[in-house]
Design a protein around this motif. Structure first.
Motif, mmCIF file in Angstrom:
data_model
loop_
_atom_site.group_PDB
_atom_site.id
_atom_site.type_symbol
_atom_site.label_atom_id
_atom_site.label_comp_id
_atom_site.label_asym_id
_atom_site.label_seq_id
_atom_site.Cartn_x
_atom_site.Cartn_y
_atom_site.Cartn_z
ATOM 1 N N VAL A 120 0.874 -1.169 0.000
ATOM 2 C CA VAL A 120 0.000 0.000 0.000
ATOM 3 C C VAL A 120 0.915 1.223 0.000
ATOM 4 O O VAL A 120 1.709 1.393 0.930
ATOM 5 N N ASN A 129 -6.448 6.418 2.443
ATOM 6 C CA ASN A 129 -6.225 5.694 1.185
ATOM 7 C C ASN A 129 -7.581 5.476 0.507
ATOM 8 O O ASN A 129 -7.986 4.350 0.219
ATOM 9 N N HIS A 152 -7.954 3.248 -2.436
ATOM 10 C CA HIS A 152 -7.672 1.835 -2.171
ATOM 11 C C HIS A 152 -6.494 1.313 -2.981
ATOM 12 O O HIS A 152 -6.472 0.148 -3.391
ATOM 13 N N TYR A 211 -4.534 -2.423 -2.598
ATOM 14 C CA TYR A 211 -5.344 -3.426 -1.890
ATOM 15 C C TYR A 211 -5.367 -4.771 -2.602
ATOM 16 O O TYR A 211 -5.374 -5.815 -1.956
ATOM 17 N N SER A 221 -4.106 -8.025 -0.706
ATOM 18 C CA SER A 221 -4.990 -9.183 -0.520
ATOM 19 C C SER A 221 -4.308 -10.469 -0.957
ATOM 20 O O SER A 221 -4.377 -11.490 -0.258
ATOM 21 N N TYR A 271 -11.636 -4.557 4.294
ATOM 22 C CA TYR A 271 -10.887 -3.303 4.347
ATOM 23 C C TYR A 271 -11.756 -2.216 4.955
ATOM 24 O O TYR A 271 -12.933 -2.094 4.615
ATOM 25 N N ASP A 316 -11.667 2.007 5.804
ATOM 26 C CA ASP A 316 -10.997 3.290 5.643
ATOM 27 C C ASP A 316 -11.016 4.021 6.982
ATOM 28 O O ASP A 316 -12.050 4.112 7.633
#
Length: 122
Positions: free
Chosen positions: A31, A69, A72, A75, A79, A101, A103
């Motif tokens: 990320v 973020n 995303h 991600y 994952s 997920y 935020d």
């Protein structure tokens, strides 16, 4: 500050937890702008998880909370890395690894508050 909490339906050994800690510390860098230096982790083992009414097979429910973020970014790669890690270390079938997920728009530590203000934050 990212926070990853992992829940599994069986006991974790110290060695498994250490391997997960190390792997998640590396994976969070997928990320953009995140690193192990600000990562908080939590592990809950022997958690009562059921899938399709059953709990006899190993499974995991993982929550990844990330500050600022909104787009995303990373991600998908994160994952994949988490699923591979939990499969390798804990032998959990990836079809029984669920990742949620969240935020984080604001958080505080030591009387200091961080807010992405949703203006220009990604």
């Amino acid at each position: 500050m990212p926070f990853i909490i992992s829940r599994v339906n069986f006991p974790l050994s110290d060695e498994q937890e250490t391997a997960l800690k190390a792997g998640l510390g590396q994976a969070i860098s997928l990320v953009p702008g995140k690193s192990e230096a600000s990562l908080m982790l939590g592990f809950e083992d022997s958690y009562h998880l059921y899938l399709n009414g059953e709990n006899s097979l190993p499974m995991a429910y993982i929550t990844v909370a990330v500050f600022s973020n909104r787009c995303h970014r990373g991600y998908g790669q994160l994952s994949a890395a988490i699923s591979q890690l939990f499969h390798r270390v804990l032998d959990i079938d990836p079809a029984r690894i669920f990742i949620n997920y969240e935020d984080i728009p604001a958080w505080s530590v030591a009387d200091r508050t961080f807010d992405d203000k949703r203006n220009g934050a990604e």
